[in-house]
Structures are given as structure tokens and as C-alpha cells.
Design an enzyme around this catalytic site. Structure first.
Site, PDB file in Angstrom:
ATOM      1  CG  ASP A  67      -0.152  -0.311   2.736  1.00  0.00           C
ATOM      2  OD1 ASP A  67       1.050  -0.126   2.375  1.00  0.00           O
ATOM      3  OD2 ASP A  67      -0.748  -0.773   3.440  1.00  0.00           O
ATOM      4  CG  ASP A 136      -9.137  -1.236  11.622  1.00  0.00           C
ATOM      5  OD1 ASP A 136      -7.943  -1.805  11.253  1.00  0.00           O
ATOM      6  OD2 ASP A 136      -9.532  -0.213  11.070  1.00  0.00           O
ATOM      7  CG  HIS A 138      -5.519  -2.237   8.489  1.00  0.00           C
ATOM      8  ND1 HIS A 138      -6.323  -1.344   9.352  1.00  0.00           N
ATOM      9  CD2 HIS A 138      -4.339  -2.662   8.736  1.00  0.00           C
ATOM     10  CE1 HIS A 138      -5.057  -1.107   9.867  1.00  0.00           C
ATOM     11  NE2 HIS A 138      -3.559  -1.656   9.874  1.00  0.00           N
ATOM     12  CD  GLU A 143      -8.610   0.900   8.198  1.00  0.00           C
ATOM     13  OE1 GLU A 143      -8.922   0.052   8.619  1.00  0.00           O
ATOM     14  OE2 GLU A 143      -7.402   1.867   7.960  1.00  0.00           O
TER      15      GLU A 143
HETATM   16  C1  F6R Z   1       1.761  -2.026   5.959  1.00  0.00           C
HETATM   17  C2  F6R Z   1       0.499  -2.426   6.263  1.00  0.00           C
HETATM   18  C3  F6R Z   1      -0.389  -2.523   7.480  1.00  0.00           C
HETATM   19  C4  F6R Z   1       0.188  -2.359   8.709  1.00  0.00           C
HETATM   20  C5  F6R Z   1      -0.452  -3.047   9.536  1.00  0.00           C
HETATM   21  C6  F6R Z   1       0.265  -3.017  10.926  1.00  0.00           C
HETATM   22  O1  F6R Z   1       2.436  -1.962   4.789  1.00  0.00           O
HETATM   23  O2  F6R Z   1      -0.595  -2.645   5.403  1.00  0.00           O
HETATM   24  O3  F6R Z   1      -2.046  -3.547   7.125  1.00  0.00           O
HETATM   25  O4  F6R Z   1       1.119  -4.232   8.327  1.00  0.00           O
HETATM   26  O5  F6R Z   1      -0.966  -1.499  10.512  1.00  0.00           O
HETATM   27  O6  F6R Z   1       1.266  -1.385  11.016  1.00  0.00           O
HETATM   28  P1  F6R Z   1       2.393  -2.206  11.886  1.00  0.00           P
HETATM   29  O7  F6R Z   1       2.796  -3.290  11.947  1.00  0.00           O
HETATM   30  O8  F6R Z   1       2.916  -1.248  12.442  1.00  0.00           O
HETATM   31  O9  F6R Z   1       2.086  -2.382  13.499  1.00  0.00           O
END
Ligand code: F6R
Length: 259
Positions: A67, A136, A138, A143
Site C-alpha cells: 500500500d 482494527d 486490517h 479497513e
Molecule cells: C503496512 C500495512 C498495514 C500494517 C498494519 C500493522 O503496509 O499494510 O496493514 O501491516 O497497519 O502495522 P504495524 O506493523 O506498524 O503495527
């Protein structure tokens, strides 16, 4: 879904790197899907060490990020393409142009999302996708309440995600973009292997839903229950709310993972 509860982030990084190294030995020109965020950083550091030790080369690899934020300047330090270059791509031997991410700067993010989805397919699909999970539920930036079969698309970030990610923006939630381009859940489900890493107490509720909850739009990561080759690496804190921990430990111990 195969589940391993491991002592700490270092143990997870070692086992996750083993899987990527094994893939490299089978297929040196593999296609790697990359997550950003804090969780995969020990894995990326381990891959850099193994590269230095001559155990893995990225010379024939192409990578596709999950992303990208929409609305940050291209050179913003927290942009996901810049993040991946800083923590992995620039530290190993990727070819120029072999590391890809959604292009959030074309002026038409919807078209850029569709083009990115097509580019992943044209590259032959992702062999191994590294994933983290949001508190949450995702994955990527899919989301809650989005389609479980979505393709790469423009999405809106929840306030929860923007609050979680404000730690990268000096604690200022207003500095966190509201929009992103993200691989869709349908896109992620086409990866030949998904390698999900979850660490810390803050992920415990999302992990409980991921592993033991029903498949639902409310917790988008639960779609991985339908994926034929997903491994989930958890530390004790992330696993703390699972009901069947002892069973998962027993299965993991008895099963020799084919690497
Ligand atoms: C990042 C992404 C997100 C993260 C998630 C966890 O490219 O796609 O899904 O993997 O937000 O983020 P952290 O590892 O910072 O807790």
C-alpha cells in the site's frame, strides 16, 4: 492457516527469514510482497544480515508493496515506498526499478490502483506476501466493511488506524493521510503464500478474530482463513487472547513445516 506462537520478535524474524531464504533457493527470481509498519522491521533487518552473509540475493527479485498513502509528498520520509527503500531495498542488491509500490502521485489514484493490480498479475503474481495486522483487523489498508474480494483500490483510513500510525508523524493524527492505495483483499488472496506477523498486546484482539472469529467484513484479515497457504507468526502477547493456544502449540510442534 498454520499458527506458530513464538517467544519473541527475534524468533519470529528468524523463522520468517527462513521461509524467504528457502523460497530464494527454490526460485531466485521470486516475487515478494512487502508490508510496511513496525512489525516486519526485525524481519527486514534479518534479511539484510543474511544478504551480507551471502545467504540470500535479491538481484533477480521483484517486490510489490502492499500500500501507499495518498496525499503525502513523494519524498516524505513516511511514504511507504521510501520506508521500504530505507529498511530493505537500498540495503541489499535489488536491481534499479525492481521494487514497486502503488503510484499515489499520478493525479488519478483510481487508475493507478488498477494499473498496479495489473502489474502484479503481469509479474506472475506474488510468491510470498509479508503481512502485518492493524488493531482494527486490517491487512494492507483494507479497513472494516470493505469487500472481501476487492482488487487494488483507493481506500479511506479509519480514525483508529490514523491514531495508531500517528506515532510515525510526531503523534499528530491530523498529519496522517486520510486516504491510501492498497492491494485489495482479493489481490492478497492470490499470493501463493501469505506470511502474517503479529506482535504485541495491541494486536491481541485482532489476532483472536483473525484466528478464531468468523470470516467477516468487520475483521478483514479473517479472509485469510480461506487462503490455502497462510502462516501466522505470533508472539506470546499477540496470542494472549486465543482460546485454543495449547492446541496450536501442539500442532506446530508435530508438524514439520515444508519450507
Ligand atoms: C503496512 C500495512 C498495514 C500494517 C498494519 C500493522 O503496509 O499494510 O496493514 O501491516 O497497519 O502495522 P504495524 O506493523 O506498524 O503495527
Amino acid at each position: 492457516m498454520r499458527i506458530a506462537i513464538l517467544p519473541d520478535a527475534a524468533a519470529i524474524a528468524g523463522l520468517a527469514a527462513d521461509r524467504i531464504e528457502a523460497l530464494y533457493r527454490r526460485k531466485p527470481a521470486f516475487v515478494l510482497g512487502l508490508a510496511t509498519g513496525s512489525t516486519p522491521l526485525p524481519l527486514y533487518a534479518e534479511l539484510v544480515e543474511r544478504h551480507k552473509a551471502g545467504r540470500i540475493s535479491f538481484a533477480e527479485v521483484s517486490s510489490y508493496n502492499l500500500d501507499e498513502y495518498v496525499g503525502l509528498p513523494r519524498d516524505h520520509v513516511e511514504g511507504y515506498s521510501n520506508f521500504i527503500h530505507r529498511h530493505l531495498v537500498d540495503l541489499v542488491d535489488f536491481r534499479e526499478g525492481a521494487a514497486h509500490g502503488p503510484d499515489a502521485w499520478t493525479g488519478d489514484s483510481h487508475a493507478a490502483a488498477a494499473a498496479y493490480d495489473a502489474a502484479i498479475r503481469e509479474a506472475g503474481g506474488i510468491d510470498l506476501q509479508v503481512l502485518g495486522i492493524g488493531s482494527d483487523g486490517h491487512i494492507g489498508f483494507n479497513e472494516p466493511a470493505g469487500s472481501l474480494t476487492s482488487r487494488t483500490h483507493v481506500g479511506v483510513l479509519t480514525e483508529q488506524t490514523r491514531r495508531d500510525n500517528s506515532r510515525f508523524f510526531d503523534g499528530d493524527i491530523d498529519a496522517v493521510p486520510t486516504h491510501c492505495i492498497t492491494q485489495g483483499l482479493g489481490t492478497i488472496m492470490e499470493a501463493r503464500e501469505n506470511l502474517m506477523i503479529c506482535t504485541g498486546e495491541g494486536k491481541a484482539e485482532a489476532v483472536r478474530e483473525l484466528v478464531e472469529g468468523p470470516v467477516s467484513q468487520r475483521w478483514p484479515a479473517t479472509i485469510l482463513q480461506m487462503h490455502p497457504n497462510t502462516v501466522v507468526f505470533l508472539d506470546e502477547a499477540a496470542a494472549s487472547r486465543l482460546e485454543m493456544k495449547d492446541f496450536y502449540r501442539e500442532v506446530w510442534e508435530k508438524e514439520q513445516l515444508p519450507l
